[in-house]
Design a protein around this motif. Structure first.
Motif, short mmCIF file in Angstrom:
data_model
loop_
_atom_site.label_atom_id
_atom_site.label_comp_id
_atom_site.label_asym_id
_atom_site.label_seq_id
_atom_site.Cartn_x
_atom_site.Cartn_y
_atom_site.Cartn_z
N GLY A 95 -77.16 -46.00 45.73
CA GLY A 95 -75.73 -45.76 45.53
C GLY A 95 -75.06 -46.94 44.82
O GLY A 95 -74.25 -46.75 43.91
N ASP A 96 -75.45 -48.15 45.23
CA ASP A 96 -74.89 -49.34 44.57
C ASP A 96 -75.29 -49.39 43.10
O ASP A 96 -74.48 -49.76 42.24
CB ASP A 96 -75.40 -50.61 45.28
N LEU A 97 -76.54 -49.03 42.81
CA LEU A 97 -77.02 -49.06 41.43
C LEU A 97 -76.28 -48.04 40.57
O LEU A 97 -75.94 -48.32 39.41
CB LEU A 97 -78.53 -48.81 41.38
N VAL A 98 -76.05 -46.86 41.10
CA VAL A 98 -75.30 -45.84 40.35
C VAL A 98 -73.95 -46.40 39.94
O VAL A 98 -73.52 -46.28 38.77
CB VAL A 98 -75.13 -44.55 41.19
N ARG A 99 -73.26 -47.02 40.88
CA ARG A 99 -71.93 -47.56 40.58
C ARG A 99 -72.00 -48.73 39.61
O ARG A 99 -71.21 -48.83 38.66
CB ARG A 99 -71.23 -47.96 41.88
N ALA A 100 -72.97 -49.63 39.82
CA ALA A 100 -73.06 -50.82 38.97
C ALA A 100 -73.43 -50.47 37.53
O ALA A 100 -72.96 -51.12 36.59
CB ALA A 100 -74.10 -51.78 39.55
N ALA A 101 -74.28 -49.47 37.37
CA ALA A 101 -74.76 -49.09 36.03
C ALA A 101 -73.91 -48.00 35.40
O ALA A 101 -74.21 -47.57 34.28
CB ALA A 101 -76.21 -48.63 36.12
N ASP A 102 -72.88 -47.53 36.12
CA ASP A 102 -72.07 -46.40 35.65
C ASP A 102 -72.98 -45.22 35.28
O ASP A 102 -72.82 -44.58 34.24
CB ASP A 102 -71.23 -46.82 34.44
N ALA A 103 -73.93 -44.95 36.18
CA ALA A 103 -74.90 -43.88 35.94
C ALA A 103 -74.29 -42.51 36.19
O ALA A 103 -73.31 -42.37 36.94
CB ALA A 103 -76.13 -44.08 36.82
N ASP A 104 -74.87 -41.52 35.57
CA ASP A 104 -74.42 -40.14 35.76
C ASP A 104 -74.98 -39.52 37.03
O ASP A 104 -74.40 -38.58 37.57
CB ASP A 104 -74.83 -39.29 34.56
N VAL A 105 -76.11 -40.04 37.48
CA VAL A 105 -76.77 -39.46 38.65
C VAL A 105 -77.78 -40.47 39.19
O VAL A 105 -78.32 -41.29 38.44
CB VAL A 105 -77.49 -38.14 38.27
N GLY A 106 -78.01 -40.43 40.49
CA GLY A 106 -79.06 -41.21 41.12
C GLY A 106 -80.14 -40.28 41.63
O GLY A 106 -79.83 -39.19 42.14
N VAL A 107 -81.40 -40.69 41.49
CA VAL A 107 -82.54 -39.88 41.92
C VAL A 107 -83.43 -40.74 42.81
O VAL A 107 -83.77 -41.87 42.44
CB VAL A 107 -83.36 -39.37 40.72
#
Length: 453
Positions: free
Chosen positions: A222-234
């Protein structure tokens, strides 16, 4: 079955699962397969190579040549089985903790063995009725280096690559130090995605998180999704046959919501879908809206796959099936749970909407799951007897195909023994979290009281 649970056989290494035991399982499997060649693969667990060596030696003793596939996701091993027409002994404990390992058996068609075939293997195992050959007829072993790449190429051929590439997605990936670390990053990049990772180093000690992809273990994603401005986490489990998702805000998506979204996209009127007795109302609603039929089985991929095979033999079309733990099957692709393929199908949904929008219609339920451990068979039996009494006195409709599910109309609760760990699991679902928590707590307390007497 006494040995094989809902998804193979698992236990703590050098307690329940020893090299000698795995050797006997492989002897029984090799004697049942009657195949000139059998492949052996494993996930990243520290004990995997030791147990794969034991399995390979035992298979050779039955006269089978052994293809050593090394570390490979379970769906990759299944793809190899189907492509080469050879059965596979997969050494894995999937989502279980690092001290666990186990064995899953795959037929030459790339599908987990049916319950009937597993029972034949188990009969040989328990009777120690093995078909060992003379010394000069024993099998030979060779390493296969191409299985991972061929698996990725098969995935790429089965997915709408242009649709995903045109969406210009950033994917945050957490393979959990498991076998998916060796295939999923390359797969998503070749789909045209920007990929950022956490816990992507294969490591059987699982230092970054436990292998089970549940919210409590996935905070870093979840932290990585926010930090990278990702569209989705898997996220994957240890053998990468499951996929769990985070939306673009870094919020965990319930596996039941993902299953419902994927199912609604795949089902048409007249189709059939299959899930387990802990099915969410989300999938019940989807089946009603699409005009599909929903079939329930005991929990576990073996049971779901067996029912899909039966339905296919009867002429029913099952385009999607699975459980809310991230284990989804698309039988038109392959009759196997595949975390990478499931993730790619979810990425296809994101071509014209965000991840949160893709599951927005399935957010109306809260889920609670609790585990009660036991140390002895007596404690287990006491809890199951208490579950039966509780179900009998409840003002609810019971379903007993696997444990005791109680449907209250506005909510449901289920208690059933795990097929892979010494725990009884309690699941509950309701529109309000307080209601689900109350149902789970009351059932759990009744079981705990019986266990502790």
């Amino acid at each position: 079955m006494k040995v094989f649970g809902s998804s193979g056989v698992r236990g703590v290494v050098n307690e329940e699962i020893t090299p000698a035991f795995v050797g006997r399982v492989a002897l029984a499997a090799g004697s049942t397969f009657e195949s000139g060649t059998v492949a052996v693969a494993r996930d990243t667990r520290r004990t995997g190579e030791m147990l794969a060596d034991a399995a390979a030696a035992a298979l050779a003793a039955t006269g089978a040549d052994v293809h050593r596939l090394g570390v490979l996701a379970t769906p990759g091993a299944q793809a190899y089985a189907e492509r080469e027409g050879v059965p596979v002994v997969m050494v894995t404990a999937s989502h279980n903790p690092p001290e666990y390992n186990g064995v899953k058996l795959v037929g030459a068609d790339g599908v987990e063995l049916s319950r009937d075939t597993l029972e034949r293997v188990e009969d040989r195992l328990l009777a120690e009725r093995f078909d060992e050959v003379p010394w000069d007829a024993t099998g030979e072993s060779r390493r296969v280096e191409s299985a991972r790449r061929e698996y990725v190429e098969g995935l790429l051929a089965a997915i709408d690559r242009d649709r995903i590439a045109d969406a210009d997605l950033t994917v945050a990936l957490d393979p959990g130090h498991g076998a998916g670390a060796l295939t999923s990053p390359a797969f998503f990049r070749e789909l045209g995605c920007r990929v950022v990772t956490v816990n992507a180093q294969p490591d059987g000690r699982f230092p970054g998180r436990d292998p089970e992809p549940v919210a409590a273990n996935l905070g870093d994603l979840g932290d990585l999704v926010r930090a990278a401005d990702a569209d989705v986490g898997v996220a994957h489990d240890g053998d990468a046959d499951r996929a769990i998702f985070y939306d673009e805000t870094g919020t965990y998506i319930e596996g039941d919501a993902t299953l419902a979204a994927l199912s609604e996209a795949a089902l048409d009127a007249g189709d059939t879908t299959v899930s387990a007795v802990n099915v969410s109302q989300r999938l019940v609603d989807v089946a009603e809206r699409t005009g599909a039929t929903l079939e329930l089985t005991p929990i576990g991929s073996t049971n779901i796959i067996t029912r899909i095979r039966e339905l296919a033999a009867e002429g029913h079309h099952v385009p999607v099936a699975g459980e809310g733990n991230g284990g989804v099957l698309f039988p038109d692709y392959r009759l196997a749970r595949d975390g990478a393929y499931t993730a790619a199908r979810f990425l296809e949904l994101l071509a014209d909407r965000t991840a949160s929008e893709a599951v927005a219609d399935y957010d109306g339920y809260a889920n609670v799951r609790e585990n009660l451990g036991y140390d002895t068979d007596g404690e287990r039996e006491a809890m199951l007897a208490a579950a039966e009494r509780y179900a009998g006195s409840a003002d609810a409709t019971p379903t007993t195909i696997d444990g005791y599910r109680l449907d209250y109309g506005d909510a449901w609760v289920l208690a059933r023994p795990s097929g892979t760990e010494p725990v009884v699991r309690v699941y509950a679902e309701a529109a309000e979290r307080d209601r689900a928590t109350e149902l789970a707590s009351e059932f759990r307390d009744a079981l705990a009281d019986a266990r502790d007497r």
